[in-house]
Design a protein around this motif. Sequence first.
Motif, PDB file in Angstrom:
ATOM      1  N   PHE A 255      -5.242   6.048  -9.603  1.00 15.40           N
ATOM      2  CA  PHE A 255      -6.236   6.182  -9.018  1.00 15.40           C
ATOM      3  C   PHE A 255      -6.121   7.726  -8.192  1.00 15.40           C
ATOM      4  CE2 PHE A 255      -6.231   1.233  -8.134  1.00 15.40           C
ATOM      5  CZ  PHE A 255      -6.407   1.173  -9.422  1.00 15.40           C
ATOM      6  N   GLY A 256      -7.475   8.337  -8.474  1.00 13.80           N
ATOM      7  CA  GLY A 256      -7.691   9.710  -7.768  1.00 13.80           C
ATOM      8  C   GLY A 256      -6.448  10.675  -8.348  1.00 13.80           C
ATOM      9  N   LEU A 257      -6.025  11.518  -7.370  1.00 13.78           N
ATOM     10  CA  LEU A 257      -4.976  12.407  -7.528  1.00 13.78           C
ATOM     11  C   LEU A 257      -3.799  11.916  -8.132  1.00 13.78           C
ATOM     12  CD1 LEU A 257      -5.356  15.180  -4.519  1.00 13.78           C
ATOM     13  CD2 LEU A 257      -6.204  15.257  -7.077  1.00 13.78           C
ATOM     14  N   GLY A 258      -3.656  10.939  -7.761  1.00 14.48           N
ATOM     15  CA  GLY A 258      -2.084  10.123  -7.856  1.00 14.48           C
ATOM     16  C   GLY A 258      -1.018  10.551  -7.342  1.00 14.48           C
ATOM     17  N   LYS A 259      -1.290  11.237  -6.131  1.00 11.46           N
ATOM     18  CA  LYS A 259       0.002  11.864  -5.267  1.00 11.46           C
ATOM     19  C   LYS A 259       0.134  11.163  -4.038  1.00 11.46           C
ATOM     20  CE  LYS A 259      -0.792  16.572  -6.772  1.00 11.46           C
ATOM     21  NZ  LYS A 259      -1.051  17.864  -6.279  1.00 11.46           N
ATOM     22  N   GLN A 260      -0.554   9.876  -4.139  1.00 18.69           N
ATOM     23  CA  GLN A 260      -0.212   8.831  -3.034  1.00 18.69           C
ATOM     24  C   GLN A 260       1.090   8.448  -3.048  1.00 18.69           C
ATOM     25  OE1 GLN A 260      -2.288   8.817  -5.227  1.00 18.69           O
ATOM     26  NE2 GLN A 260      -4.059   7.180  -5.317  1.00 18.69           N
ATOM     27  N   LYS A 261       2.076   8.461  -1.695  1.00 23.47           N
ATOM     28  CA  LYS A 261       3.363   8.153  -2.029  1.00 23.47           C
ATOM     29  C   LYS A 261       3.551   6.851  -1.083  1.00 23.47           C
ATOM     30  CE  LYS A 261       7.418  10.553  -1.759  1.00 23.47           C
ATOM     31  NZ  LYS A 261       8.017  11.834  -1.412  1.00 23.47           N
ATOM     32  N   ARG A 262       4.265   5.713  -1.565  1.00 23.52           N
ATOM     33  CA  ARG A 262       4.618   4.653  -1.172  1.00 23.52           C
ATOM     34  C   ARG A 262       6.093   4.298  -1.352  1.00 23.52           C
ATOM     35  NH1 ARG A 262       0.338   5.622   0.381  1.00 23.52           N
ATOM     36  NH2 ARG A 262      -1.783   4.265  -0.146  1.00 23.52           N
ATOM     37  N   GLY A 263       6.537   3.098  -0.388  1.00 25.21           N
ATOM     38  CA  GLY A 263       7.744   2.748  -0.766  1.00 25.21           C
ATOM     39  C   GLY A 263       7.724   1.649  -2.067  1.00 25.21           C
ATOM     40  N   PHE A 264       8.775   1.554  -2.845  1.00 24.19           N
ATOM     41  CA  PHE A 264       8.847   0.511  -3.983  1.00 24.19           C
ATOM     42  C   PHE A 264       9.932  -0.217  -3.802  1.00 24.19           C
ATOM     43  CE2 PHE A 264       5.049   3.271  -5.233  1.00 24.19           C
ATOM     44  CZ  PHE A 264       4.329   2.578  -5.508  1.00 24.19           C
ATOM     45  N   LEU A 265      10.224  -1.416  -4.567  1.00 30.81           N
ATOM     46  CA  LEU A 265      11.217  -1.758  -4.579  1.00 30.81           C
ATOM     47  C   LEU A 265      11.607  -3.047  -5.920  1.00 30.81           C
ATOM     48  CD1 LEU A 265      12.253  -4.270  -1.663  1.00 30.81           C
ATOM     49  CD2 LEU A 265       9.978  -3.441  -2.118  1.00 30.81           C
ATOM     50  N   PRO A 266      12.238  -3.094  -6.594  1.00 28.00           N
ATOM     51  CA  PRO A 266      12.582  -4.108  -7.450  1.00 28.00           C
ATOM     52  C   PRO A 266      12.480  -5.498  -6.930  1.00 28.00           C
ATOM     53  CG  PRO A 266      14.200  -2.460  -8.087  1.00 28.00           C
ATOM     54  CD  PRO A 266      13.664  -2.254  -6.375  1.00 28.00           C
ATOM     55  N   LEU A 267      12.027  -6.526  -7.715  1.00 22.02           N
ATOM     56  CA  LEU A 267      12.109  -7.914  -7.111  1.00 22.02           C
ATOM     57  C   LEU A 267      13.488  -8.293  -6.705  1.00 22.02           C
ATOM     58  CD1 LEU A 267      10.457 -10.645  -6.966  1.00 22.02           C
ATOM     59  CD2 LEU A 267      11.092 -10.837  -9.247  1.00 22.02           C
ATOM     60  N   LYS A 268      14.461  -7.970  -7.487  1.00 17.23           N
ATOM     61  CA  LYS A 268      15.726  -8.525  -7.155  1.00 17.23           C
ATOM     62  C   LYS A 268      16.182  -7.663  -5.856  1.00 17.23           C
ATOM     63  CE  LYS A 268      18.218  -5.018 -10.043  1.00 17.23           C
ATOM     64  NZ  LYS A 268      19.459  -4.727 -10.827  1.00 17.23           N
ATOM     65  N   ASP A 269      15.874  -6.422  -5.500  1.00 13.80           N
ATOM     66  CA  ASP A 269      16.183  -5.765  -4.173  1.00 13.80           C
ATOM     67  C   ASP A 269      15.368  -6.521  -2.984  1.00 13.80           C
ATOM     68  OD1 ASP A 269      16.873  -3.838  -5.990  1.00 13.80           O
ATOM     69  OD2 ASP A 269      16.641  -2.404  -4.619  1.00 13.80           O
ATOM     70  N   PRO A 325     -11.037   3.819  -6.103  1.00 10.59           N
ATOM     71  CA  PRO A 325     -11.928   2.838  -5.653  1.00 10.59           C
ATOM     72  C   PRO A 325     -11.478   2.634  -4.090  1.00 10.59           C
ATOM     73  CG  PRO A 325     -10.314   1.757  -6.923  1.00 10.59           C
ATOM     74  CD  PRO A 325      -9.847   3.006  -6.942  1.00 10.59           C
ATOM     75  N   ARG A 326     -10.375   3.176  -3.475  1.00 12.08           N
ATOM     76  CA  ARG A 326     -10.026   2.916  -2.279  1.00 12.08           C
ATOM     77  C   ARG A 326     -10.107   4.235  -1.359  1.00 12.08           C
ATOM     78  NH1 ARG A 326      -4.315  -0.235  -2.751  1.00 12.08           N
ATOM     79  NH2 ARG A 326      -4.730  -1.251  -4.771  1.00 12.08           N
ATOM     80  N   ALA A 327     -10.332   3.940  -0.062  1.00 13.31           N
ATOM     81  CA  ALA A 327     -10.641   4.987   1.121  1.00 13.31           C
ATOM     82  C   ALA A 327      -9.003   5.289   1.458  1.00 13.31           C
ATOM     83  CB  ALA A 327     -11.532   4.827   2.115  1.00 13.31           C
ATOM     84  N   GLU A 328      -8.237   6.282   0.688  1.00 14.39           N
ATOM     85  CA  GLU A 328      -6.773   6.372   1.110  1.00 14.39           C
ATOM     86  C   GLU A 328      -6.628   7.951   0.980  1.00 14.39           C
ATOM     87  OE1 GLU A 328      -4.137   4.405  -1.732  1.00 14.39           O
ATOM     88  OE2 GLU A 328      -5.365   5.136  -3.183  1.00 14.39           O
ATOM     89  N   MET A 329      -5.626   8.512   1.641  1.00 14.40           N
ATOM     90  CA  MET A 329      -5.381   9.902   1.605  1.00 14.40           C
ATOM     91  C   MET A 329      -4.677   9.903   0.062  1.00 14.40           C
ATOM     92  SD  MET A 329      -4.215  11.815   4.695  1.00 14.40           S
ATOM     93  CE  MET A 329      -3.434  10.647   5.989  1.00 14.40           C
ATOM     94  N   GLU A 330      -4.980  10.936  -0.624  1.00 10.68           N
ATOM     95  CA  GLU A 330      -4.501  11.198  -2.020  1.00 10.68           C
ATOM     96  C   GLU A 330      -3.473  12.150  -2.112  1.00 10.68           C
ATOM     97  OE1 GLU A 330      -7.677  11.486  -4.640  1.00 10.68           O
ATOM     98  OE2 GLU A 330      -8.443   9.580  -4.093  1.00 10.68           O
ATOM     99  N   GLU A 331      -2.973  12.748  -1.139  1.00 11.62           N
ATOM    100  CA  GLU A 331      -1.791  13.577  -0.931  1.00 11.62           C
ATOM    101  C   GLU A 331      -1.522  13.790   0.788  1.00 11.62           C
ATOM    102  OE1 GLU A 331      -2.927  17.536  -2.589  1.00 11.62           O
ATOM    103  OE2 GLU A 331      -0.913  18.122  -2.805  1.00 11.62           O
ATOM    104  N   HIS A 332      -0.406  13.501   0.908  1.00 12.31           N
ATOM    105  CA  HIS A 332       0.048  13.181   2.415  1.00 12.31           C
ATOM    106  C   HIS A 332       1.737  13.300   2.626  1.00 12.31           C
ATOM    107  CE1 HIS A 332       1.525   9.029   1.477  1.00 12.31           C
ATOM    108  NE2 HIS A 332       0.432   9.228   0.389  1.00 12.31           N
ATOM    109  N   TYR A 333       1.894  13.603   3.856  1.00  9.43           N
ATOM    110  CA  TYR A 333       3.310  13.445   4.323  1.00  9.43           C
ATOM    111  C   TYR A 333       3.986  12.065   4.114  1.00  9.43           C
ATOM    112  CZ  TYR A 333       7.610  14.263   7.110  1.00  9.43           C
ATOM    113  OH  TYR A 333       8.964  14.396   7.671  1.00  9.43           O
ATOM    114  N   TYR A 334       5.266  11.522   3.734  1.00  8.67           N
ATOM    115  CA  TYR A 334       5.628  10.341   3.835  1.00  8.67           C
ATOM    116  C   TYR A 334       7.069  10.536   3.899  1.00  8.67           C
ATOM    117  CZ  TYR A 334       5.195   5.163   3.026  1.00  8.67           C
ATOM    118  OH  TYR A 334       5.196   3.902   3.292  1.00  8.67           O
TER     119      TYR A 334
END
Length: 394
Positions: A255-269, A325-334
């Motif tokens: 979605f968009g620039l694709g530089k949105q950063k998030r924390g991710f984790l596997p189901l087992k974690d 489709p979202r209103a979100e920053m596409e490039e940001h500090y995280y």
Amino acid sequence: MRVFIAGIDGYLGWPLAIYLSAHGHHVAGADLLLRRKWVAEVGGVSAQPIASREERLRAFEDAFGRSLDFRVGDLTDYGFVKDLFRDFQPEAVVHLGQMPSAPYSMIDQAHCVWTQQNNVVNNLNLLWAIQEVAPDAHLVKLGTMGEYGTPNVAIPEGFFEVEFRGRVDRLPFPRQAGSWYHQSKVHDSHNTHFASKIWGLRATDIMQGVVFGTRIYEMGDDLRLRSRIDFDQCFGTAINRFCCQAVIGHPLTLFGLGKQKRGFLPLKDSMTCLRLAIENPPEKGEYRVFNQFENAYTVTELALMVRAVAADIGIAAEIRQYENPRAEMEEHYYQPDRQRLVDLGYEPTGDIKSVMKEMMLDLLENRDRIEAHADVLIPDIRWEGGRRRSRVIG
Ligand code: USQ
């Protein structure tokens, strides 16, 4: 420990029932089976076939040699919740029983209001039932990393020390949610914090990142124990969607620039972290916040990893940018902290590519189910309101 799981039929609730039982805990739970209905409402289906409640109960009994108290009911009905707590007398209550989708909450006024009513009221009911029936029980409340938003400073675990006009205090870190759904979790955090303060409840508020994965080890080979995995625009989360897209030869939808950063984790974690929180409860009156994720990645980094893993198993995956489709920053500090769970013994998986490979191999067996519902892969729910399918932009 006697652990009550609110939302025991969901993507996290069902694996957690199996995982905690395999680790010697006594589990019971409740669910209104709404996740199955919501996914159907938005035209989706679980990529992995999932067993009915009755089949799940039989599979549980076959695996653990005892029955599971899994009741169907509405957590916004206080009488139902109170009866459950009187019968089961929980020592820990894990609250996973909420509407979890940002896009679903953005569909229209009715979906927004329903999401907030359902989530806020059912969390209040659990707080009241703990205080009235099981005041020593520990509430493990599933919140979300999305409560914090994407501030231009590091993100602590719930609280930070702030100096203002020469005075210093430890205050809740600002919450800046990005959807009506995330906003409902902010309300829950405030209510849970307040309840801990006035009633002396113990609570852990879990700021969890985006979960991915098709199974956990404790499910063994019994297909009836498998969890759901969604790929529609509402209930399918980024990596789960990318893996489903890869196995049917659909472009991965950045979605968009694709530089949105998030924390991710596997189901087992996620399972390990929830167990660590349950087995190490806070003191009475303590409200603590854990940030729960394996690592932070941009969505482009994830798409590239999925593409590389797909190539390893002979699939050529293409990555495409779609209008966001979202209103979100596409490039940001995280820069979120994640120390408290590590202090309790959490060892992050590290090699998430191996999880992606396991997922894609599971999903290849169910390619037909994804192909038959491929029209739900392109989003059309827009944050500014209304619906319009996102176009390819790059
Ligand atoms: N994204 C894409 N392409 C896709 C899907 C998502 O680029 O096909 C992007 C989104 O724009 C967003 C990011 O990936 O920037 C994450 O989106 P997501 O749909 O995977 O996750 P999100 O909507 O944030 O919500 C999910 C769960 C929610 C949980 C949250 C944790 O649905 O229940 O609270 O992850 S967090 O993201 O940390 O707030």
